[in-house]
Scaffold this motif. Structure first.
Motif, PDB file in Angstrom:
ATOM      1  N   SER A   1      63.344  12.289   5.130  1.00 17.39           N
ATOM      2  CA  SER A   1      63.459  10.829   5.094  1.00 17.39           C
ATOM      3  C   SER A   1      64.822  10.385   5.608  1.00 17.39           C
ATOM      4  O   SER A   1      64.934   9.372   6.320  1.00 17.39           O
ATOM      5  CB  SER A   1      63.250  10.312   3.666  1.00 17.39           C
ATOM      6  OG  SER A   1      61.931  10.549   3.223  1.00 17.39           O
TER       7      SER A   1
ATOM      8  N   GLU B   1      60.168  -2.482  -2.877  1.00 13.60           N
ATOM      9  CA  GLU B   1      59.997  -1.398  -3.849  1.00 13.60           C
ATOM     10  C   GLU B   1      59.609  -1.895  -5.235  1.00 13.60           C
ATOM     11  O   GLU B   1      58.986  -1.162  -6.020  1.00 13.60           O
ATOM     12  CB  GLU B   1      61.303  -0.588  -3.938  1.00 13.60           C
ATOM     13  CG  GLU B   1      61.219   0.675  -4.772  1.00 13.60           C
ATOM     14  CD  GLU B   1      60.384   1.761  -4.109  1.00 13.60           C
ATOM     15  OE1 GLU B   1      60.231   2.831  -4.720  1.00 13.60           O
ATOM     16  OE2 GLU B   1      59.873   1.537  -2.987  1.00 13.60           O
TER      17      GLU B   1
ATOM     18  N   SER C   1      51.447  13.547  -2.655  1.00 12.91           N
ATOM     19  CA  SER C   1      51.778  12.151  -2.384  1.00 12.91           C
ATOM     20  C   SER C   1      52.963  12.016  -1.428  1.00 12.91           C
ATOM     21  O   SER C   1      52.943  11.181  -0.515  1.00 12.91           O
ATOM     22  CB  SER C   1      52.062  11.407  -3.692  1.00 12.91           C
ATOM     23  OG  SER C   1      53.203  11.932  -4.340  1.00 12.91           O
ATOM     24  N   MET C   2      53.978  12.862  -1.620  1.00 13.55           N
ATOM     25  CA  MET C   2      55.176  12.750  -0.782  1.00 13.55           C
ATOM     26  C   MET C   2      54.896  13.145   0.663  1.00 13.55           C
ATOM     27  O   MET C   2      55.189  12.397   1.606  1.00 13.55           O
ATOM     28  CB  MET C   2      56.295  13.610  -1.358  1.00 13.55           C
ATOM     29  CG  MET C   2      57.571  13.608  -0.533  1.00 13.55           C
ATOM     30  SD  MET C   2      58.406  12.003  -0.464  1.00 13.55           S
ATOM     31  CE  MET C   2      59.359  12.068  -1.981  1.00 13.55           C
TER      32      MET C   2
ATOM     33  N   ARG D   1      54.019   9.517   2.051  1.00 13.25           N
ATOM     34  CA  ARG D   1      55.298   8.876   2.380  1.00 13.25           C
ATOM     35  C   ARG D   1      55.865   9.301   3.725  1.00 13.25           C
ATOM     36  O   ARG D   1      56.217   8.441   4.550  1.00 13.25           O
ATOM     37  CB  ARG D   1      56.342   9.154   1.287  1.00 13.25           C
ATOM     38  CG  ARG D   1      57.656   8.435   1.592  1.00 13.25           C
ATOM     39  CD  ARG D   1      58.780   8.771   0.627  1.00 13.25           C
ATOM     40  NE  ARG D   1      58.466   8.430  -0.750  1.00 13.25           N
ATOM     41  CZ  ARG D   1      59.371   8.438  -1.730  1.00 13.25           C
ATOM     42  NH1 ARG D   1      60.633   8.754  -1.460  1.00 13.25           N
ATOM     43  NH2 ARG D   1      59.019   8.136  -2.966  1.00 13.25           N
TER      44      ARG D   1
ATOM     45  N   ALA E   1      56.210   6.828   6.786  1.00  9.96           N
ATOM     46  CA  ALA E   1      57.576   6.398   7.118  1.00  9.96           C
ATOM     47  C   ALA E   1      57.897   6.678   8.579  1.00  9.96           C
ATOM     48  O   ALA E   1      58.555   5.871   9.249  1.00  9.96           O
ATOM     49  CB  ALA E   1      58.580   7.110   6.205  1.00  9.96           C
TER      50      ALA E   1
ATOM     51  N   TRP F   1      60.680   1.870   3.547  1.00  8.84           N
ATOM     52  CA  TRP F   1      60.503   1.500   2.136  1.00  8.84           C
ATOM     53  C   TRP F   1      59.084   1.014   1.842  1.00  8.84           C
ATOM     54  O   TRP F   1      58.614   1.142   0.706  1.00  8.84           O
ATOM     55  CB  TRP F   1      61.550   0.457   1.748  1.00  8.84           C
ATOM     56  CG  TRP F   1      62.867   1.122   1.467  1.00  8.84           C
ATOM     57  CD1 TRP F   1      63.686   1.710   2.391  1.00  8.84           C
ATOM     58  CD2 TRP F   1      63.496   1.306   0.201  1.00  8.84           C
ATOM     59  NE1 TRP F   1      64.796   2.248   1.777  1.00  8.84           N
ATOM     60  CE2 TRP F   1      64.711   2.002   0.430  1.00  8.84           C
ATOM     61  CE3 TRP F   1      63.187   0.928  -1.090  1.00  8.84           C
ATOM     62  CZ2 TRP F   1      65.585   2.355  -0.598  1.00  8.84           C
ATOM     63  CZ3 TRP F   1      64.061   1.269  -2.129  1.00  8.84           C
ATOM     64  CH2 TRP F   1      65.231   1.971  -1.876  1.00  8.84           C
TER      65      TRP F   1
ATOM     66  N   ALA G   1      56.552   2.512   3.161  1.00  7.41           N
ATOM     67  CA  ALA G   1      55.935   3.828   2.987  1.00  7.41           C
ATOM     68  C   ALA G   1      56.227   4.378   1.596  1.00  7.41           C
ATOM     69  O   ALA G   1      55.357   4.955   0.929  1.00  7.41           O
ATOM     70  CB  ALA G   1      56.441   4.787   4.067  1.00  7.41           C
ATOM     71  N   MET G   2      57.468   4.210   1.134  1.00  6.27           N
ATOM     72  CA  MET G   2      57.848   4.682  -0.188  1.00  6.27           C
ATOM     73  C   MET G   2      57.056   3.965  -1.276  1.00  6.27           C
ATOM     74  O   MET G   2      56.555   4.591  -2.223  1.00  6.27           O
ATOM     75  CB  MET G   2      59.357   4.462  -0.407  1.00  6.27           C
ATOM     76  CG  MET G   2      59.892   5.066  -1.691  1.00  6.27           C
ATOM     77  SD  MET G   2      61.610   4.578  -2.032  1.00  6.27           S
ATOM     78  CE  MET G   2      62.420   5.087  -0.522  1.00  6.27           C
TER      79      MET G   2
ATOM     80  N   THR H   1      54.131   2.479  -1.059  1.00  7.94           N
ATOM     81  CA  THR H   1      52.722   2.904  -1.008  1.00  7.94           C
ATOM     82  C   THR H   1      52.553   4.262  -1.668  1.00  7.94           C
ATOM     83  O   THR H   1      51.609   4.480  -2.454  1.00  7.94           O
ATOM     84  CB  THR H   1      52.253   2.970   0.453  1.00  7.94           C
ATOM     85  OG1 THR H   1      52.450   1.697   1.074  1.00  7.94           O
ATOM     86  CG2 THR H   1      50.788   3.359   0.538  1.00  7.94           C
ATOM     87  N   GLU H   2      53.439   5.180  -1.356  1.00 11.59           N
ATOM     88  CA  GLU H   2      53.330   6.543  -1.900  1.00 11.59           C
ATOM     89  C   GLU H   2      53.472   6.573  -3.411  1.00 11.59           C
ATOM     90  O   GLU H   2      52.761   7.310  -4.101  1.00 11.59           O
ATOM     91  CB  GLU H   2      54.397   7.432  -1.243  1.00 11.59           C
ATOM     92  CG  GLU H   2      54.391   8.870  -1.700  1.00 11.59           C
ATOM     93  CD  GLU H   2      55.307   9.119  -2.876  1.00 11.59           C
ATOM     94  OE1 GLU H   2      54.914   9.904  -3.775  1.00 11.59           O
ATOM     95  OE2 GLU H   2      56.408   8.544  -2.898  1.00 11.59           O
TER      96      GLU H   2
END
Length: 478
Positions: free
Chosen positions: A293, A395, A428-429, A433, A437, A450, A452-453, A455-456
């Protein structure tokens, strides 16, 4: 009933954790009260840790965007290392909670000795590796010629403090496993205060400051970013020393007794590793994802790197209450599980997880409202403040499900089930993400990362709640 028996009865009634171990029935109010008793000090400890990060970030922020970006560049790597240090002690801490739950305190003390020695050896190995590569890691992460040298200096000092950090993590976890959540909380606050003092001395040069209209001369070394790392390292070392003194000399249950010798070393290490290894693998893979990331964010420029770092620090203030409840869940579920009260274990698992969702929903609402102020404390730069505010508000929508995953992970860990959390975090990551991302960053910049973060984390929460609804995590393992 005699006076002494009345006192004992009152003490048992007041000590809900002891009553749970002894098989007494707790009503719903007492169950919630027990969770609150364990969670509140842990939340304070977690918040003090984040406040310390705030202090470091805000002080370094005064030095300019380059120094801020330098710390942000290696932040994902320090999270990875911190995760490994934490994982090294998880198995031992869970086993201690199980033994105390089963009222086998002598065996719990045996695990304390073995765990401390093992964790110290691991930290020394990791320290040697990190020091050796401290000059190269920032370059591998994509740091430019201005940021990379400063990041290397910060990371080198951080690496040399790893044994102290490791001892604080595992000793604090052992004290918590015994049911004492207050001491680690106090030491966390003390560490925060010491960090402020040391940072004022090491980061800035000698200067005059005005307090209530009086000029006071403050001595300083002017070490800038190196001073931030050094101040934090010294604060951690002093807190770790105090925690070890309490654990080995004062703790009513875990302090060393003469005549007790270490035994079953291989057996204990094997059992601890069965719990710790999935968490260690998770730390490596999840930390690796954080590093990836960082490489996605790095090409977006110094402002995006700094805004990303500050936003992560600001968000931590919101999710650390969840980690406080997680710490309480590990202790509570671990001792309840060790006492073989499986129906209560299941019920407390749901109550703690729902508590985490409620607390972090409130935190998410506050983060959305006060995002400008949270970033403003960390940086005076208007570009960084604007970008940081935007990503924090994205977030905020993920906080409830993030809370579910954090606390449910602690519930599973309390029974020794660390593999299920590892699998779900990795899915999930890496499945949501990172690819999302990579796609969105090219179109939306840091905001895409963010999104993407967010959603994950929602997906992750759903995965954890699904597993909690089953019963595989309750299977006896130790």
């Amino acid at each position: 009933m005699t006076g002494s028996k009345q006192t004992q009865h009152t003490n048992r009634k007041g000590n809900l954790l002891a009553r749970m171990r002894e098989g007494h029935t707790l009503d719903r109010k007492e169950e919630i009260e027990l969770i609150a008793q364990l969670a509140f000090p842990a939340i304070i400890a977690q918040l003090s840790s984040i406040i310390m990060q705030y202090i470091d970030a805000s002080m370094v922020g005064q030095l300019g965007a380059t120094d801020s970006a330098a710390i942000g560049l290696v932040a994902s790597t320090t999270w990875l290392i911190g995760g490994l240090c934490t994982a090294a002690g998880i198995g031992f801490n869970v086993l201690i909670a199980h033994r105390i739950g089963a009222e086998n305190d002598k065996e719990a003390r045996n695990i304390v000795r073995i765990g401390l020695i093992f964790a110290l050896c691991i930290s020394l190995i990791v320290m040697a590796f990190c020091v050796a590569f401290s000059g190269k890691i920032p370059l591998w992460l994509g740091g430019d010629s201005r940021v990379a040298p400063r990041a290397s200096a910060y990371f080198g000092i951080y690496s040399m403090a790893l044994p102290a950090m490791q001892m604080m993590y595992i000793a604090g976890g052992m004290v918590e496993a015994s049911g004492n959540m207050k001491l680690p909380s106090f030491l966390g606050v003390l560490e925060c205060v010491l960090d402020v003092i040391f940072n004022l001395i090491f980061i800035f040069p000698s200067r005059n400051i005005s307090i209530f209209g009086k000029n006071i001369h403050v001595y300083g070394f002017g070490l800038t970013i190196k001073g931030a790392a050094l101040g934090t390292a010294l604060a951690e070392a002093l807190a770790a020393a105090l925690c070890l003194i309490y654990l080995l000399r004062i703790s009513p249950v875990l302090h060393l007794r003469s005549g007790e010798r270490i035994h079953d070393v291989k057996k204990i290490i094997k059992k601890a590793l069965e719990i710790s290894v999935p968490s260690a693998v998770e730390s490596v893979i999840m930390g690796g994802a954080q590093v990836v990331s960082t490489t996605i964010v790095a090409p977006l420029g110094a402002d995006s790197i700094a805004a990303n770092s500050f936003a992560v620090t600001a968000e931590s203030l919101c999710y650390m209450p969840g980690y406080g409840i997680q710490s309480a869940a590990v202790t509570l579920i671990g001792q309840c599980y060790g006492a073989r009260r499986h129906e209560l274990t299941r019920r407390l698992g749901w109550i703690t997880t729902i508590s985490g969702i409620v607390v972090m929903t409130g935190a998410g609402i506050l983060m959305y409202i006060f995002a400008p102020e949270m970033i403003g404390i960390l940086s005076p730069d208007p570009v960084i403040r604007k970008l940081g505010t935007q990503v924090l508000r994205i977030e905020a929508f993920a906080e409830p499900m993030f809370g579910a995953s954090i606390v449910a992970s602690g519930v599973f860990r309390g029974t020794g089930d660390t593999l299920s959390a590892t699998i779900r975090n990795i899915i999930s990551m890496w499945g949501v993400r990172i690819p999302l991302a990579a796609v969105l960053s090219g179109r939306l910049g840091l905001r895409g990362v963010w999104i993407a973060m967010c959603t994950e984390l929602i997906v992750r929460g759903i995965l954890f709640l699904t597993h909690l609804a089953g019963h595989k995590w309750e299977k006896i393992r130790n």
